[in-house]
Design a protein around this motif. Structure first.
Motif, PDB file in Angstrom:
ATOM      1  N   ILE A  35       0.865  -1.180   0.000  1.00  0.00           N
ATOM      2  CA  ILE A  35       0.000   0.000   0.000  1.00  0.00           C
ATOM      3  C   ILE A  35       0.901   1.230   0.000  1.00  0.00           C
ATOM      4  O   ILE A  35       1.639   1.473   0.960  1.00  0.00           O
ATOM      5  CB  ILE A  35      -0.949   0.014   1.217  1.00  0.00           C
ATOM      6  CG1 ILE A  35      -1.867  -1.202   1.124  1.00  0.00           C
ATOM      7  CG2 ILE A  35      -1.733   1.304   1.270  1.00  0.00           C
ATOM      8  CD1 ILE A  35      -2.780  -1.382   2.309  1.00  0.00           C
ATOM      9  N   ASN A  36       0.882   1.982  -1.103  1.00  0.00           N
ATOM     10  CA  ASN A  36       1.756   3.138  -1.263  1.00  0.00           C
ATOM     11  C   ASN A  36       1.390   4.257  -0.296  1.00  0.00           C
ATOM     12  O   ASN A  36       0.238   4.659  -0.218  1.00  0.00           O
ATOM     13  CB  ASN A  36       1.679   3.686  -2.694  1.00  0.00           C
ATOM     14  CG  ASN A  36       2.321   2.754  -3.682  1.00  0.00           C
ATOM     15  OD1 ASN A  36       3.284   2.071  -3.371  1.00  0.00           O
ATOM     16  ND2 ASN A  36       1.788   2.708  -4.886  1.00  0.00           N
ATOM     17  N   ASP A  37       2.388   4.743   0.408  1.00  0.00           N
ATOM     18  CA  ASP A  37       2.247   5.932   1.248  1.00  0.00           C
ATOM     19  C   ASP A  37       3.306   6.908   0.756  1.00  0.00           C
ATOM     20  O   ASP A  37       4.505   6.723   0.996  1.00  0.00           O
ATOM     21  CB  ASP A  37       2.451   5.584   2.716  1.00  0.00           C
ATOM     22  CG  ASP A  37       2.179   6.756   3.645  1.00  0.00           C
ATOM     23  OD1 ASP A  37       2.217   7.919   3.170  1.00  0.00           O
ATOM     24  OD2 ASP A  37       1.943   6.519   4.837  1.00  0.00           O
ATOM     25  N   GLU A  38       2.877   7.930   0.048  1.00  0.00           N
ATOM     26  CA  GLU A  38       3.804   8.858  -0.615  1.00  0.00           C
ATOM     27  C   GLU A  38       4.740   9.541   0.374  1.00  0.00           C
ATOM     28  O   GLU A  38       5.903   9.795   0.054  1.00  0.00           O
ATOM     29  CB  GLU A  38       3.022   9.898  -1.419  1.00  0.00           C
ATOM     30  CG  GLU A  38       2.208   9.306  -2.560  1.00  0.00           C
ATOM     31  CD  GLU A  38       3.043   8.510  -3.557  1.00  0.00           C
ATOM     32  OE1 GLU A  38       4.194   8.908  -3.845  1.00  0.00           O
ATOM     33  OE2 GLU A  38       2.552   7.478  -4.039  1.00  0.00           O
ATOM     34  N   VAL A  39       4.267   9.837   1.568  1.00  0.00           N
ATOM     35  CA  VAL A  39       5.117  10.493   2.568  1.00  0.00           C
ATOM     36  C   VAL A  39       6.250   9.559   2.984  1.00  0.00           C
ATOM     37  O   VAL A  39       7.417   9.972   3.062  1.00  0.00           O
ATOM     38  CB  VAL A  39       4.275  10.932   3.792  1.00  0.00           C
ATOM     39  CG1 VAL A  39       5.154  11.484   4.892  1.00  0.00           C
ATOM     40  CG2 VAL A  39       3.225  11.954   3.371  1.00  0.00           C
ATOM     41  N   LEU A  40       5.927   8.293   3.231  1.00  0.00           N
ATOM     42  CA  LEU A  40       6.961   7.335   3.635  1.00  0.00           C
ATOM     43  C   LEU A  40       7.941   7.063   2.495  1.00  0.00           C
ATOM     44  O   LEU A  40       9.149   6.966   2.725  1.00  0.00           O
ATOM     45  CB  LEU A  40       6.311   6.038   4.107  1.00  0.00           C
ATOM     46  CG  LEU A  40       5.502   6.112   5.397  1.00  0.00           C
ATOM     47  CD1 LEU A  40       4.879   4.756   5.703  1.00  0.00           C
ATOM     48  CD2 LEU A  40       6.357   6.598   6.553  1.00  0.00           C
ATOM     49  N   ILE A  41       7.421   6.955   1.278  1.00  0.00           N
ATOM     50  CA  ILE A  41       8.298   6.698   0.129  1.00  0.00           C
ATOM     51  C   ILE A  41       9.249   7.864  -0.074  1.00  0.00           C
ATOM     52  O   ILE A  41      10.447   7.676  -0.334  1.00  0.00           O
ATOM     53  CB  ILE A  41       7.455   6.425  -1.132  1.00  0.00           C
ATOM     54  CG1 ILE A  41       6.726   5.087  -0.992  1.00  0.00           C
ATOM     55  CG2 ILE A  41       8.324   6.431  -2.383  1.00  0.00           C
ATOM     56  CD1 ILE A  41       5.719   4.804  -2.068  1.00  0.00           C
ATOM     57  N   ALA A  42       8.761   9.093   0.061  1.00  0.00           N
ATOM     58  CA  ALA A  42       9.611  10.280  -0.120  1.00  0.00           C
ATOM     59  C   ALA A  42      10.648  10.410   0.992  1.00  0.00           C
ATOM     60  O   ALA A  42      11.685  11.054   0.799  1.00  0.00           O
ATOM     61  CB  ALA A  42       8.738  11.532  -0.171  1.00  0.00           C
ATOM     62  N   ASN A  50      19.642   3.075   5.176  1.00  0.00           N
ATOM     63  CA  ASN A  50      20.217   1.760   4.912  1.00  0.00           C
ATOM     64  C   ASN A  50      19.091   0.725   4.931  1.00  0.00           C
ATOM     65  O   ASN A  50      17.929   1.083   5.066  1.00  0.00           O
ATOM     66  CB  ASN A  50      21.311   1.430   5.932  1.00  0.00           C
ATOM     67  CG  ASN A  50      20.800   1.488   7.358  1.00  0.00           C
ATOM     68  OD1 ASN A  50      19.616   1.304   7.622  1.00  0.00           O
ATOM     69  ND2 ASN A  50      21.696   1.764   8.288  1.00  0.00           N
ATOM     70  N   ARG A  51      19.451  -0.550   4.812  1.00  0.00           N
ATOM     71  CA  ARG A  51      18.426  -1.609   4.760  1.00  0.00           C
ATOM     72  C   ARG A  51      17.538  -1.602   5.998  1.00  0.00           C
ATOM     73  O   ARG A  51      16.327  -1.751   5.899  1.00  0.00           O
ATOM     74  CB  ARG A  51      19.094  -2.978   4.606  1.00  0.00           C
ATOM     75  CG  ARG A  51      19.685  -3.193   3.252  1.00  0.00           C
ATOM     76  CD  ARG A  51      20.266  -4.576   3.139  1.00  0.00           C
ATOM     77  NE  ARG A  51      20.979  -4.670   1.855  1.00  0.00           N
ATOM     78  CZ  ARG A  51      21.889  -5.569   1.586  1.00  0.00           C
ATOM     79  NH1 ARG A  51      22.221  -6.474   2.485  1.00  0.00           N
ATOM     80  NH2 ARG A  51      22.477  -5.578   0.417  1.00  0.00           N
ATOM     81  N   GLN A  52      18.147  -1.431   7.158  1.00  0.00           N
ATOM     82  CA  GLN A  52      17.378  -1.460   8.397  1.00  0.00           C
ATOM     83  C   GLN A  52      16.390  -0.295   8.463  1.00  0.00           C
ATOM     84  O   GLN A  52      15.228  -0.480   8.831  1.00  0.00           O
ATOM     85  CB  GLN A  52      18.324  -1.438   9.591  1.00  0.00           C
ATOM     86  CG  GLN A  52      17.616  -1.585  10.920  1.00  0.00           C
ATOM     87  CD  GLN A  52      18.597  -1.624  12.079  1.00  0.00           C
ATOM     88  OE1 GLN A  52      19.794  -1.456  11.896  1.00  0.00           O
ATOM     89  NE2 GLN A  52      18.074  -1.859  13.265  1.00  0.00           N
ATOM     90  N   SER A  53      16.817   0.896   8.087  1.00  0.00           N
ATOM     91  CA  SER A  53      15.908   2.050   8.156  1.00  0.00           C
ATOM     92  C   SER A  53      14.824   1.961   7.085  1.00  0.00           C
ATOM     93  O   SER A  53      13.686   2.368   7.326  1.00  0.00           O
ATOM     94  CB  SER A  53      16.689   3.361   8.024  1.00  0.00           C
ATOM     95  OG  SER A  53      17.277   3.482   6.753  1.00  0.00           O
ATOM     96  N   VAL A  54      15.154   1.396   5.901  1.00  0.00           N
ATOM     97  CA  VAL A  54      14.133   1.225   4.858  1.00  0.00           C
ATOM     98  C   VAL A  54      13.101   0.210   5.310  1.00  0.00           C
ATOM     99  O   VAL A  54      11.902   0.416   5.139  1.00  0.00           O
ATOM    100  CB  VAL A  54      14.780   0.821   3.513  1.00  0.00           C
ATOM    101  CG1 VAL A  54      13.722   0.420   2.503  1.00  0.00           C
ATOM    102  CG2 VAL A  54      15.630   1.953   2.965  1.00  0.00           C
ATOM    103  N   ARG A  55      13.552  -0.897   5.908  1.00  0.00           N
ATOM    104  CA  ARG A  55      12.608  -1.900   6.409  1.00  0.00           C
ATOM    105  C   ARG A  55      11.736  -1.302   7.513  1.00  0.00           C
ATOM    106  O   ARG A  55      10.536  -1.576   7.589  1.00  0.00           O
ATOM    107  CB  ARG A  55      13.339  -3.136   6.917  1.00  0.00           C
ATOM    108  CG  ARG A  55      12.357  -4.227   7.377  1.00  0.00           C
ATOM    109  CD  ARG A  55      13.022  -5.524   7.770  1.00  0.00           C
ATOM    110  NE  ARG A  55      13.288  -6.292   6.569  1.00  0.00           N
ATOM    111  CZ  ARG A  55      14.478  -6.770   6.233  1.00  0.00           C
ATOM    112  NH1 ARG A  55      15.520  -6.568   7.009  1.00  0.00           N
ATOM    113  NH2 ARG A  55      14.650  -7.449   5.134  1.00  0.00           N
ATOM    114  N   GLY A  56      12.299  -0.457   8.358  1.00  0.00           N
ATOM    115  CA  GLY A  56      11.526   0.190   9.405  1.00  0.00           C
ATOM    116  C   GLY A  56      10.529   1.196   8.859  1.00  0.00           C
ATOM    117  O   GLY A  56       9.450   1.372   9.410  1.00  0.00           O
ATOM    118  N   THR A  57      10.875   1.858   7.738  1.00  0.00           N
ATOM    119  CA  THR A  57       9.998   2.878   7.164  1.00  0.00           C
ATOM    120  C   THR A  57       8.940   2.272   6.250  1.00  0.00           C
ATOM    121  O   THR A  57       7.759   2.567   6.375  1.00  0.00           O
ATOM    122  CB  THR A  57      10.822   3.905   6.362  1.00  0.00           C
ATOM    123  OG1 THR A  57      11.797   4.475   7.233  1.00  0.00           O
ATOM    124  CG2 THR A  57       9.948   4.997   5.799  1.00  0.00           C
TER     125      THR A  57
END
Length: 160
Positions: A35-42, A50-57
């Motif tokens: 489910i796309n969340d534009e705020v989180l993607i931006a 890094n991988r850990q922060s992307v997985r968390g976001t």
């Protein structure tokens, strides 16, 4: 007054039946995947995350690359299906997050419907090698062949 009641009942039943018919003809919308969340993607920034922060976001990716550079893919599709028909993709997006060997985000890339390929199969049958058999050959083809290859006339276990 007695004759008005059946007319109202018939009209009410007709309206209810028409409502059910129209509801049965409506299409079904279904969301599949991320489910796309534009705020989180931006918020995913190359050089900072890094991988850990992307997985968390963004959460767990839909799929990851198996070969070449490490890439995480977040796939999202919205389909619509009319009664008695196959689902049709209405919206589609893929977010690719590229990492370096150290696990830091190098870049992100988004693609959409321009990457979706519609495949039309060629015919209803899968071609196979061998002879063509008709319906009757398929139906009666094994008569007389069951047990013909067994020694002793095909009696099998417990036979003559």
């Amino acid at each position: 007054m007695g004759s008005i009641m059946p007319k109202v009942w018939v009209q009410g039943t007709t309206v209810a039946a028409l409502g059910l018919v129209l509801a049965g003809c409506s299409s079904i919308t279904n969301h599949r995947g991320y489910i796309n969340d534009e705020v989180l993607i931006a918020s995913v920034q190359p050089g900072l995350d890094n991988r850990q922060s992307v997985r968390g976001t963004l959460g767990q990716p839909t799929m990851t690359s198996q070969f070449g550079d490490p890439v995480w893919y977040y796939v999202s599709s919205q389909t619509e299906q009319s009664p008695f028909r196959q689902p049709k993709i209405e919206e589609h997006s893929v977010l690719a997050v590229y990492f370096d060997e150290a696990g830091n985000v190098v870049s992100t890339d988004r693609s959409g419907m321009e990457q979706v390929v519609r495949i039309s199969p060629d015919g209803d049958e899968t071609p196979t090698l061998g002879r063509e058999r008709g319906f009757l050959e398929d139906l009666f083809g094994n008569i007389g062949t069951v047990g013909a290859g067994m020694p002793g006339g095909g009696g099998g276990p417990g036979g003559p």
